[in-house]
Design an enzyme around this catalytic site. Structure first.
Site, short mmCIF file in Angstrom:
data_model
loop_
_atom_site.label_atom_id
_atom_site.label_comp_id
_atom_site.label_asym_id
_atom_site.label_seq_id
_atom_site.Cartn_x
_atom_site.Cartn_y
_atom_site.Cartn_z
N THR A 9 21.06 -7.47 -29.76
CA THR A 9 20.00 -6.83 -28.96
C THR A 9 20.66 -5.89 -27.96
O THR A 9 20.66 -6.15 -26.75
CB THR A 9 19.13 -7.88 -28.23
OG1 THR A 9 20.00 -8.77 -27.49
CG2 THR A 9 18.30 -8.68 -29.21
N CYS A 43 27.88 -9.44 -22.56
CA CYS A 43 26.66 -10.05 -22.00
C CYS A 43 26.35 -9.62 -20.57
O CYS A 43 25.24 -9.18 -20.28
CB CYS A 43 26.77 -11.57 -22.08
SG CYS A 43 26.74 -12.19 -23.77
N LYS A 53 38.48 -10.46 -20.85
CA LYS A 53 38.80 -11.76 -20.27
C LYS A 53 39.88 -12.41 -21.14
O LYS A 53 40.07 -12.02 -22.30
CB LYS A 53 37.56 -12.66 -20.22
CG LYS A 53 37.00 -13.05 -21.57
CD LYS A 53 35.79 -13.96 -21.45
CE LYS A 53 36.12 -15.33 -20.90
NZ LYS A 53 34.99 -16.27 -20.93
#
EC number: 1.1.1.22
Length: 425
Positions: free
Chosen positions: A84, A276, A334
């Site tokens: 999405t 995200c 990360k």
């Protein structure tokens, strides 16, 4: 049986997680290259534990197929884990979900018995109620009787996805209270995870997911905003200040030897990245504006996430000559991941190059190939940390890999900018 549609980071973890609990799972994806890799037992991205779980469960109780009709007709639970992404205006693109739902709902076999359609993809609050339900109903099915529809947001951290799925701290299901069949199915498939299940309205479930991610981005931006003040004032031990802050007993559980993990987000760095946090923060900001609200905090979060990079770049410009060789340490957003989406390193390299720094060499333990294939920058890449240190006069730490921390004494032999504050005081 379960069908999982979309075998990316979330979908593959979900499919293998249910397989681990003894369920038969079908996996479907439209990306042929990814599917072929998975069929060969190869992971298309790095995520600890998934490679061995894929090899263990593949063709035992996890089956990759392109036969949607067979998979859906034999499954009680169909889970949608498709992308999405945000469009250029920050609005969430739901086209992949609608396309997947259309393919599923077009199958006549889907109406022979009750099935639950579970939306695990991240969508803005009210999406299921106002967009997905009407779309499902347009296929002449009775929601709650022939078909169930529910929201089941994921709370997976890259680098820790397997443990997060197998040992969840909470399971959130957004489902209509009247849909008893759906809730019975949910309990059946999630019971082996021994985690609290929270049954809420679909809007609430979608909202909880955005609350989670935007709180984390807010904590990070707050920390970075204060770090800019500390840099400007001077003579402040920034890393020590934040570590002492987290000794406040309100950061701890009843077991005071175990700090709350969320405390690590209250720590300065060079901005949040990945898929995200940037996407979901921008999406919630856009939704607020569409509703003519004034999301001042979220606007500040996004603005600070950009300002921190410019602020840190100015420090480099003041202290580093353009002829020097700059070593960029860390390309993933990360540690324990090869994901370079929205990586702070991308922006730093772009900004450095725009400012006339041409001697740049970069190193990352996992993400170099991904970075090369996604970004066409005229820089060099080192084969090892040792190689980077030897060839650089200045080092910039942009990802807190354990390898860098273990070699901090060697890093400190060079001019060093620890923009993750991970190498000690």
């Amino acid at each position: 049986m379960i069908t999982v549609i979309g075998l990316g980071f979330v979908g593959l973890t979900t499919a293998l997680g249910f397989a681990e609990k003894g369920f038969t799972v079908y996996g479907i994806d439209i990306d042929e290259k990814k599917v072929n890799q998975l069929i060969e037992g190869e992971l298309p991205f790095h995520e600890p534990h998934l490679a061995e779980k894929l090899k263990y469960h593949l063709n035992n109780n996890f089956f990759i197929t392109d036969d949607l009709q067979h998979a859906s007709s034999t499954s009680e639970l169909i889970i949608y884990c498709v992308g999405t992404p945000n469009d250029k205006n920050g609005k969430v693109d739901l086209s992949y979900i609608f396309h997947s739902l259309e393919q599923t709902l077009s199958l006549q076999e889907l109406k022979d018995k009750y099935r639950l359609l579970l939306i695990k993809s991240t969508v803005p609050p009210s999406t299921l109620e106002t967009k997905i339900k009407p779309f499902v109903e347009s296929f002449n099915v009775k929601i709650g009787k022939e078909i169930g529809i529910a929201s089941n947001p994921e709370f997976l951290r890259e680098g820790n996805a397997w443990d997060d799925f197998i040992n969840p701290d909470r399971i959130v299901i957004g489902i209509d209270e009247e849909d008893k069949k759906g809730f019975t199915l949910i309990n059946k498939y999630y019971k082996p995870f021994h985690s609290p299940i929270f049954s809420v309205t679909p809007n609430t479930a979608e909202f909880i997911k955005y609350l989670s991610n935007t709180l984390l981005s807010t904590l990070i931006s707050f920390s970075n905003e204060q770090s800019m003040l500390a840099h400007t004032l001077g003579n402040i031990e920034i890393a020590k200040a934040f570590e002492v802050l987290q000794l406040d007993k309100r950061w701890f559980t009843t077991d005071k030897s175990k700090p709350v993990n969320m405390a690590k987000y209250v720590y300065p760095g060079c901005g949040f990245g990945g898929y995200c946090l940037p996407k979901d923060t921008q999406a919630l900001l856009t939704l607020n504006k569409e509703l003519q609200l004034t999301p001042s905090i979220l606007e500040g979060v996004v603005l600070t996430n950009q300002k921190i990079k410019t602020f840190l770049l100015e420090k480099i410009k003041k202290e580093v000559d353009k002829e020097e060789v700059i070593g960029i340490l860390g390309l993933a957003f990360k540690p324990n991941s090869d994901d370079v989406r929205e990586s702070p390193s991308k922006e730093f390299i772009e900004k450095l190059y725009d400012e006339g720094y041409r001697n740049i060499i970069a190193y990352d333990p996992l993400a170099i190939n991904n970075f090369k294939s996604n970004f066409n920058y005229n820089i060099k890449y080192a084969k090892s940390l040792h190689d980077t240190i030897e060839k650089s006069s200045t080092l910039i730490v942009l990802c807190q890999w354990e390898e860098f921390i273990l070699q901090k004494d060697r890093l400190k032999e060079k001019k060093l900018f620890d923009f993750r504050y991970c190498l000690g005081y």
